[in-house]
Enzyme design. Structure first.
Site, PDB file in Angstrom:
ATOM      1  N   LYS A 116      37.710 -13.647  31.135  1.00 21.44           N
ATOM      2  CA  LYS A 116      37.403 -15.036  30.773  1.00 21.44           C
ATOM      3  C   LYS A 116      37.746 -16.013  31.894  1.00 21.44           C
ATOM      4  O   LYS A 116      37.085 -17.038  32.040  1.00 21.44           O
ATOM      5  CB  LYS A 116      38.146 -15.440  29.494  1.00 21.44           C
ATOM      6  CG  LYS A 116      37.546 -14.847  28.241  1.00 21.44           C
ATOM      7  CD  LYS A 116      37.941 -15.659  27.019  1.00 21.44           C
ATOM      8  CE  LYS A 116      37.331 -15.074  25.756  1.00 21.44           C
ATOM      9  NZ  LYS A 116      37.815 -15.744  24.547  1.00 21.44           N
ATOM     10  N   LYS A 218      29.156  -6.063  26.167  1.00 21.65           N
ATOM     11  CA  LYS A 218      29.255  -6.261  24.716  1.00 21.65           C
ATOM     12  C   LYS A 218      28.450  -7.492  24.281  1.00 21.65           C
ATOM     13  O   LYS A 218      28.261  -8.420  25.076  1.00 21.65           O
ATOM     14  CB  LYS A 218      30.720  -6.333  24.273  1.00 21.65           C
ATOM     15  CG  LYS A 218      31.430  -7.566  24.711  1.00 21.65           C
ATOM     16  CD  LYS A 218      32.800  -7.700  24.060  1.00 21.65           C
ATOM     17  CE  LYS A 218      33.357  -9.045  24.471  1.00 21.65           C
ATOM     18  NZ  LYS A 218      34.674  -9.371  24.005  1.00 21.65           N
ATOM     19  N   LYS A 221      29.375 -14.231  22.291  1.00 18.47           N
ATOM     20  CA  LYS A 221      28.967 -15.594  21.981  1.00 18.47           C
ATOM     21  C   LYS A 221      28.563 -16.350  23.231  1.00 18.47           C
ATOM     22  O   LYS A 221      27.800 -17.307  23.171  1.00 18.47           O
ATOM     23  CB  LYS A 221      30.133 -16.345  21.327  1.00 18.47           C
ATOM     24  CG  LYS A 221      30.485 -15.860  19.929  1.00 18.47           C
ATOM     25  CD  LYS A 221      31.812 -16.474  19.505  1.00 18.47           C
ATOM     26  CE  LYS A 221      32.128 -16.208  18.053  1.00 18.47           C
ATOM     27  NZ  LYS A 221      33.491 -16.642  17.701  1.00 18.47           N
TER      28      LYS A 221
HETATM   29  P1  AMP Z   1      35.823 -13.794  18.456  1.00 20.13           P
HETATM   30  O1  AMP Z   1      34.485 -14.354  18.304  1.00 20.13           O
HETATM   31  O2  AMP Z   1      36.136 -13.465  19.872  1.00 20.13           O
HETATM   32  O3  AMP Z   1      36.886 -14.598  17.778  1.00 20.13           O
HETATM   33  O4  AMP Z   1      35.791 -12.414  17.686  1.00 20.13           O
HETATM   34  C1  AMP Z   1      35.928 -12.309  16.280  1.00 20.13           C
HETATM   35  C2  AMP Z   1      35.980 -10.857  15.861  1.00 20.13           C
HETATM   36  O5  AMP Z   1      34.732 -10.213  16.169  1.00 20.13           O
HETATM   37  C3  AMP Z   1      37.064 -10.032  16.574  1.00 20.13           C
HETATM   38  O6  AMP Z   1      37.640  -9.119  15.661  1.00 20.13           O
HETATM   39  C4  AMP Z   1      36.310  -9.308  17.645  1.00 20.13           C
HETATM   40  O7  AMP Z   1      36.923  -8.093  18.029  1.00 20.13           O
HETATM   41  C5  AMP Z   1      34.986  -9.044  16.925  1.00 20.13           C
HETATM   42  N1  AMP Z   1      33.896  -8.885  17.902  1.00 20.13           N
HETATM   43  C6  AMP Z   1      33.501  -9.775  18.845  1.00 20.13           C
HETATM   44  N2  AMP Z   1      32.470  -9.298  19.569  1.00 20.13           N
HETATM   45  C7  AMP Z   1      32.204  -8.063  19.062  1.00 20.13           C
HETATM   46  C8  AMP Z   1      31.248  -7.049  19.382  1.00 20.13           C
HETATM   47  N3  AMP Z   1      30.356  -7.217  20.357  1.00 20.13           N
HETATM   48  N4  AMP Z   1      31.263  -5.897  18.652  1.00 20.13           N
HETATM   49  C9  AMP Z   1      32.175  -5.720  17.658  1.00 20.13           C
HETATM   50  N5  AMP Z   1      33.097  -6.628  17.306  1.00 20.13           N
HETATM   51  C10 AMP Z   1      33.126  -7.794  17.994  1.00 20.13           C
END
Ligand code: AMP
Ligand code: TRP
Length: 358
Positions: A116, A218, A221
């Site tokens: 990041k 991966k 967002k």
């Molecule tokens: P975040 O948007 O970073 O707060 O992520 C929220 C949740 O979604 C966390 O548990 C992440 O590990 C999961 N997550 C984010 N991106 C992915 C992805 N590409 N595949 C699976 N889980 C994800």
């Protein structure tokens, strides 16, 4: 490891927009599944969001969007706790203590910070560097024993265990003297600790959903390409188009999972189908082995629409009434505070701060 602290689930999602299929299948859908077995605390982690710049008006709307996604997906805010992190001061208080327990060297190893912060690390916020100690505080301020997340959070959960263990060790005499500790099994030893060594709950066919444009990255967002991800608010046409344009190889699908090795894009799409259908990759390949992507992609798009559209509709309905969402967050924050403030007062007592009790 086992311990006698009551089992509790905690997890969080950042309100940073573009909530996508990886967030839903890797995390939120699993939050829903754990509700029958555990007491759960689900948090919109707005303090984490501001480690990178967030426009205030968008932040407010994104907090409500994640809350709506939780509820539309089936999380019950009456039985369990749904709230936003900034409203429970104990998170930031415990994070400060953990900033003093964790070592610079531990945080320097965090790969998410390196990704990041990018090349110009001098310009990253101090908050982005300290992000994992706040995450440890989120979990441990509820003494949570289980944390469902996607695979990208594994390293942060290992750090959370390291922080819990160091705190338990550094203050072991005080924990015993104050009577706040509980016996817990660490390896072969039974120790008297305060914080549990939390178990990650990571797995299933969608623990790591990849970009639809590049099977080595991966789904995220922040990817500049909208075609790389399905967002929860995409309509049927957008979903069909994104799967149609998804990168694949020219071969037919294999009949067994071994045939997905070295085929990251195929593996990803089969994993998505499996997670949406609530099955595993082997069973998807029993149905689609030998099929071309020209057949598989429309079937995947139809299934995604079938599962996502009702959630998106319910999200829109909930978001039309922000006061209702805010009321849910408020009552959740009050219930969360009741648990967290008792933990923080134990911690202040353990550390030796004057005036913690009474
Ligand atoms: P975040 O948007 O970073 O707060 O992520 C929220 C949740 O979604 C966390 O548990 C992440 O590990 C999961 N997550 C984010 N991106 C992915 C992805 N590409 N595949 C699976 N889980 C994800
Ligand atoms: N770091 C997590 C993510 O980016 C979000 C998060 C913050 C979290 N605090 C947490 C997840 C505590 C689980 C438990 O996805």
């Amino acid at each position: 490891m086992s311990n006698t602290i009551p089992q509790r689930v905690f997890s969080g999602v950042q309100p940073t927009g573009n909530l996508h299929l990886g967030n839903y299948l890797g995390a939120i859908k699993r939050f829903v599944e754990l509700q029958d077995t555990f007491d759960c605390v689900y948090c919109v982690v707005d303090l984490h969001a501001v480690t990178t710049w967030q426009h205030p008006v968008e932040l407010t709307s994104n907090i409500r969007e994640v809350t709506a996604a939780f509820i539309a997906s089936g999380i019950d805010p009456e039985k369990h706790i749904v709230f936003n992190q900034s409203q429970v001061a104990a998170h930031a208080e415990l994070a400060w203590i953990f900033n003093c327990v964790a070592r610079m060297g531990w945080l320097n190893r965090m790969t998410q910070f390196k990704e990041k912060a990018g090349k110009d690390r001098e310009k990253a916020s101090v908050g982005l560097f300290a992000y994992p100690t706040l995450m440890a505080a989120d979990i441990l301020v509820y003494r949570a024993t289980h944390v469902p997340v996607g695979e990208d959070q594994k390293q942060h959960l290992e750090l959370t265990r390291d922080i819990a263990q160091k705190f338990n060790n550094d203050f072991s005499d005080r924990i015993a003297a104050t009577g706040c500790g509980v016996p817990m099994q660490v390896g072969d030893e039974t120790v008297n600790g305060y914080f549990p060594l939390t178990e990650p709950v990571i797995g299933g066919p969608a623990a790591r959903v990849m970009s639809l444009r590049d099977g080595s990255k991966k789904m995220s967002k922040s990817d500049p390409s909208d075609l790389s991800r399905i967002v929860m608010t995409d309509d049927a046409d957008a979903i069909a188009k994104k799967f149609r344009k998804a990168k694949t190889d020219p071969d037919a699908l294999p009949s067994e999972t071994e045939g997905l090795a070295d085929r990251p894009e195929a593996d990803n799409l089969v994993g998505l189908y499996a997670a949406l259908a609530g099955t595993d990759k082997a069973s998807v390949l029993r149905d689609f082995g030998g099929a071309q992507f020209g057949t598989f992609k429309p079937a995947l798009a139809d299934l995604a629409v079938e599962k996502i559209a009702p959630i998106a509709d319910e999200m829109r309905r909930l978001q039309a009434d922000p006061a209702e969402i805010d009321a849910i967050l408020k009552q959740g924050s009050q219930r969360a505070s009741a648990i967290a403030s008792s933990v923080i007062s134990d911690v202040k007592e353990i550390v030796g701060f004057v005036g913690a009790r009474g």
